[in-house]
Scaffold this motif. Structure first.
Motif, PDB file in Angstrom:
ATOM      1  N   LEU A  39     -26.898  11.439  12.006  1.00 38.01           N
ATOM      2  CA  LEU A  39     -26.109  11.699  10.806  1.00 38.01           C
ATOM      3  C   LEU A  39     -27.019  12.026   9.642  1.00 38.01           C
ATOM      4  N   ARG A  60     -18.782   3.519  14.517  1.00 40.75           N
ATOM      5  CA  ARG A  60     -18.730   4.977  14.437  1.00 40.75           C
ATOM      6  C   ARG A  60     -17.916   5.552  15.592  1.00 40.75           C
ATOM      7  N   TYR A  76     -20.634   0.437  -1.946  1.00 37.10           N
ATOM      8  CA  TYR A  76     -21.576   1.516  -2.242  1.00 37.10           C
ATOM      9  C   TYR A  76     -20.933   2.598  -3.093  1.00 37.10           C
ATOM     10  N   THR A 127     -19.355   4.598   5.771  1.00 35.55           N
ATOM     11  CA  THR A 127     -19.751   3.277   5.299  1.00 35.55           C
ATOM     12  C   THR A 127     -18.598   2.293   5.411  1.00 35.55           C
ATOM     13  N   LEU A 128     -17.504   2.697   6.047  1.00 36.82           N
ATOM     14  CA  LEU A 128     -16.427   1.750   6.315  1.00 36.82           C
ATOM     15  C   LEU A 128     -16.914   0.743   7.352  1.00 36.82           C
ATOM     16  N   PRO A 129     -16.407  -0.497   7.278  1.00 45.88           N
ATOM     17  CA  PRO A 129     -16.846  -1.503   8.251  1.00 45.88           C
ATOM     18  C   PRO A 129     -16.172  -1.310   9.611  1.00 45.88           C
ATOM     19  N   VAL A 130     -16.409  -0.145  10.199  1.00 45.08           N
ATOM     20  CA  VAL A 130     -15.867   0.141  11.529  1.00 45.08           C
ATOM     21  C   VAL A 130     -16.966   0.745  12.373  1.00 45.08           C
ATOM     22  N   LYS A 138     -21.728  -3.487   6.463  1.00 47.42           N
ATOM     23  CA  LYS A 138     -20.817  -2.651   5.680  1.00 47.42           C
ATOM     24  C   LYS A 138     -19.668  -3.455   5.086  1.00 47.42           C
ATOM     25  N   VAL A 151     -21.607  -2.737  11.331  1.00 45.34           N
ATOM     26  CA  VAL A 151     -20.264  -3.087  10.856  1.00 45.34           C
ATOM     27  C   VAL A 151     -20.308  -4.292   9.913  1.00 45.34           C
ATOM     28  N   ASN A 190     -27.497   1.585   3.824  1.00 41.19           N
ATOM     29  CA  ASN A 190     -26.088   1.808   4.118  1.00 41.19           C
ATOM     30  C   ASN A 190     -25.809   2.323   5.513  1.00 41.19           C
ATOM     31  N   ASP A 191     -26.815   2.368   6.352  1.00 40.97           N
ATOM     32  CA  ASP A 191     -26.639   2.822   7.736  1.00 40.97           C
ATOM     33  C   ASP A 191     -26.181   4.270   7.800  1.00 40.97           C
ATOM     34  N   LEU A 192     -26.591   5.076   6.836  1.00 44.71           N
ATOM     35  CA  LEU A 192     -26.251   6.492   6.896  1.00 44.71           C
ATOM     36  C   LEU A 192     -27.357   7.294   7.566  1.00 44.71           C
ATOM     37  N   ILE A 193     -28.545   6.720   7.639  1.00 46.52           N
ATOM     38  CA  ILE A 193     -29.644   7.315   8.409  1.00 46.52           C
ATOM     39  C   ILE A 193     -30.393   6.174   9.091  1.00 46.52           C
ATOM     40  N   THR A 194     -31.206   6.508  10.072  1.00 48.16           N
ATOM     41  CA  THR A 194     -31.935   5.462  10.802  1.00 48.16           C
ATOM     42  C   THR A 194     -33.431   5.564  10.525  1.00 48.16           C
ATOM     43  N   LYS A 222     -29.726   5.152   1.574  1.00 46.06           N
ATOM     44  CA  LYS A 222     -29.023   5.588   2.784  1.00 46.06           C
ATOM     45  C   LYS A 222     -29.403   4.721   3.978  1.00 46.06           C
TER      46      LYS A 222
END
Lengths: 263, 231, 117
Positions: free
Chosen positions: A260, A93, B77, A88-91, B72, B69, B50-54, B47
């Motif tokens: 992920l 992947r 979070y 969740t860092l603004p970078v 985030k 980006v 937070n872009d942890l899943i699509t 999630k």
């Protein structure tokens, strides 16, 4: 942002590896000292023997340990609980993966240097280094390879081989991780699948090389063939060994965005 | 522009439909409770934001953009898990947050940690789980984000810690921002909520202003929720 | 300030009541500035927006006004404050009377008891 990722990846690997480096160098020193001691006091030769054994074990282990630490850092930092922060860092992947890759590479080089240094500390005598290089040069010449080509090719394949394994592991872990249970088991399975795919690619490469250089078939059956005759094969497998880590890198970036699945 | 917008959002895990047809809009400046029992889809929705899943179908937009980006940068979070690197000291983790988040207020974080008797030289390894959770909360609330997402922030803590957490949330968020608090412990936090979202079996059942709901039903949010879902 | 709010009535309504009591009892004097939204929200442990809404209600009832600097002040209209005080008192007394009647105690008994105090 990549620089910042590098900063923390390097710090983290350094914390694990620097103590080990210290140990290896120390043991190298102890081998040298105990070697000198045993010349004057033969009764202490068993100490020297023990030091030697430990030293050899560590020397052999150093690259395996470096590899293990690199993979472990990747897994913990990207796919386990820490992944909630990292992902969740603004970078981008891809930057995350690139940073881990570069760090793994850098430390593989450092570990190799430490290994050579430790060996020098333990065993170097005047002229032994130039003796070794002379020997290697003679070997290359005997195989009809220009020494500089021999050195470069060997170094290149060592690097791409190591990084290939690193990135294969990254990819297998990412793919295995999308499952809900038995993530490690699936990672191993995916790893084997990738290995299988790579074997197929190798065969294809050989096949393509034969198409381009039909003489190869004759050469491979000829027991008097020299390395020069098989140059095309070396070139094509060299190219493949470069493409493998690159391919795994891009696939890793792709799959980490779509697959992920943190717990 | 709305802060968070979900359009026809679906998420499947294999054959299991975890989120179905989510269409909600969360504006700026609201404290929103995402309320549902375990397995209702709360964490999945979080999630996705937070872009942890699509998404499987549909989209979630943060300030009009897909999660990435840019989103985030403005989302702070707090997950249920401990996500800090245990080998770090407090000072190192503060540096980490400062390096990656331009809106991180290091001095504020140090102050808040001091109140908890946590020094910058303390190692995360030596802290209890509860203390680590508080450190994470402090880090999250020391950012000047546009959207704070807190996933079960008060689950499994003692009442004193809970009060501390609620107090930290109330006194430290920035007014232009929104907070999404996801929890199944409703009675403890309902007082600080502007709006409540009930989610059950992957579907949004209700999205209403808390006080309006109380006026209408003459019950507490917790009571309304329990009745609706007969726990 | 340890105030217990019910979760089953709108919180802003309860805050309005609480502030009215504070004004009527003189805790907040005529012309005095009220605490800012943020601090009140923190004390009451409620959402700042809810406190904001309560303030707006009080402004509608002209008990409170906002000046140029966005500070909130209790009205100078002392008659209004008296009126509110009386209203609150009547509410409480009516509540009390309802409870007593439920217990079966009539008004005469109540008056006698009050006289003895």
């Amino acid at each position: 942002m990549l620089n910042k990722l590098l900063k923390y990846d390097v710090k983290s690997l350094a914390k694990s590896l620097v103590p080990f480096y210290g140990l290896v160098l120390l043991l190298g020193l102890l081998v040298r000292i105990s070697g000198i001691v045993q010349e004057h006091f033969p009764v202490t030769s068993f100490i020297h023997g023990m030091m030697l054994i430990f030293f050899i074990i560590l020397i052999v282990a150093i690259l395996f340990y470096t590899f293990f630490i690199s993979i472990r850092r990747f897994y913990r930092n990207v796919l386990k609980d820490e992944g909630y922060l990292t992902n969740t860092l603004p970078v981008k992947r891809s930057s995350i993966i690139l940073s881990q890759t570069i760090t793994s590479f850098v430390f593989s080089i450092i570990s190799t240097i430490i290994m050579v240094l430790a060996l020098l500390v333990a065993f170097y005598t005047k002229g032994s280094l130039s003796e070794i290089f002379e020997l290697i040069n003679k070997l290359f010449i005997a195989m009809e390879i220009e020494p500089w080509i021999g050195y470069s090719y060997t170094i290149m394949t060592m690097i791409t081989g190591y990084m290939g394994y690193v990135l294969i592991f990254y990819l297998a872990l990412i793919l295995g991780h999308q499952r809900y249970s038995n993530k490690i088991v699936y990672s191993i399975v995916y790893g084997l699948v990738i290995y299988g795919v790579l074997q197929v690619l190798s065969l294809i490469t050989v096949g393509l090389t034969i198409l381009i250089d039909p003489n190869l078939i004759e050469v491979m059956n000829n027991e008097y063939a020299t390395f020069k005759d098989m140059a095309s094969l070396f070139i094509s497998s060299g190219i493949l060994s470069i493409l493998i880590p690159i391919g795994c890198y891009f696939l890793s970036c792709k799959f980490i965005n779509t697959k992920l699945n943190l717990e | 522009m709305e802060l968070v917008k979900c359009n026809k959002l679906y998420k499947d895990y294999g054959f299991e439909k975890v989120l179905k047809d989510i269409n909600i809009t969360i504006p700026k400046g609201r404290i929103v409770g995402l309320l549902g029992s375990n397995g209702s889809g709360k964490t999945t929705l979080i999630k996705l934001i937070n872009d942890l899943i699509t998404p499987t179908k549909g989209e979630v937009l943060i300030n009009g953009e897909k999660p990435g980006v840019n989103s985030k940068k403005i989302i702070s979070y707090l997950p249920e898990r401990t996500y800090l690197n245990r080998d770090m000291k407090v000072s190192e983790i503060l540096e980490y947050f400062n390096d990656f988040y331009s809106d991180f207020d290091t001095n504020k974080a140090i102050k808040l940690l001091k109140k908890l008797n946590i020094n910058t030289t303390d190692k995360l390894k030596t802290m209890s789980k509860g203390t680590k959770e508080k450190v994470q909360l402090v880090l999250v609330m020391s950012r000047k984000a546009d959207l704070y997402i807190l996933d079960e922030p008060i689950g499994g803590v003692d009442p004193a810690a809970r009060d501390y957490i609620l107090d930290t949330i109330l006194t430290n968020f920035n007014k232009e921002a929104s907070i999404i608090i996801s929890t199944h412990l409703i009675s403890d936090i309902e007082r600080i909520l502007d709006d409540v979202i009930f989610i059950s079996n992957g579907e949004i059942v209700l999205y209403e202003e808390a006080d309006k709901l109380r006026k209408k039903e003459k019950k507490s949010i917790d009571a309304i929720f329990r009745e609706m879902f007969k726990c | 300030m340890k105030i217990e709010f019910d979760n089953f009535r709108p919180i802003y309504v309860q805050i309005v009541e609480q502030l009215k009591i504070s004004i009527a009892s003189g805790k907040y004097q005529s012309g005095e500035q009220l605490p800012v939204v943020r601090n009140l929200a923190s004390d009451f442990k409620v959402n700042p927006n809810t406190v904001q809404r309560a303030f707006m209600e009080l402004e509608n009832e002209k008990l409170v006004y906002t000046d140029r600097t966005n500070g909130r002040y209790v009205t100078d209209d002392k008659k209004l404050i008296e009126k509110v005080k009386l209203e609150l008192a009547k509410e409480k007394i009516d509540e009390f009377l309802t409870h007593m009647h439920n217990l079966g105690i009539n008004n005469k008994e109540i008056i006698d008891y009050l006289k003895s105090k």
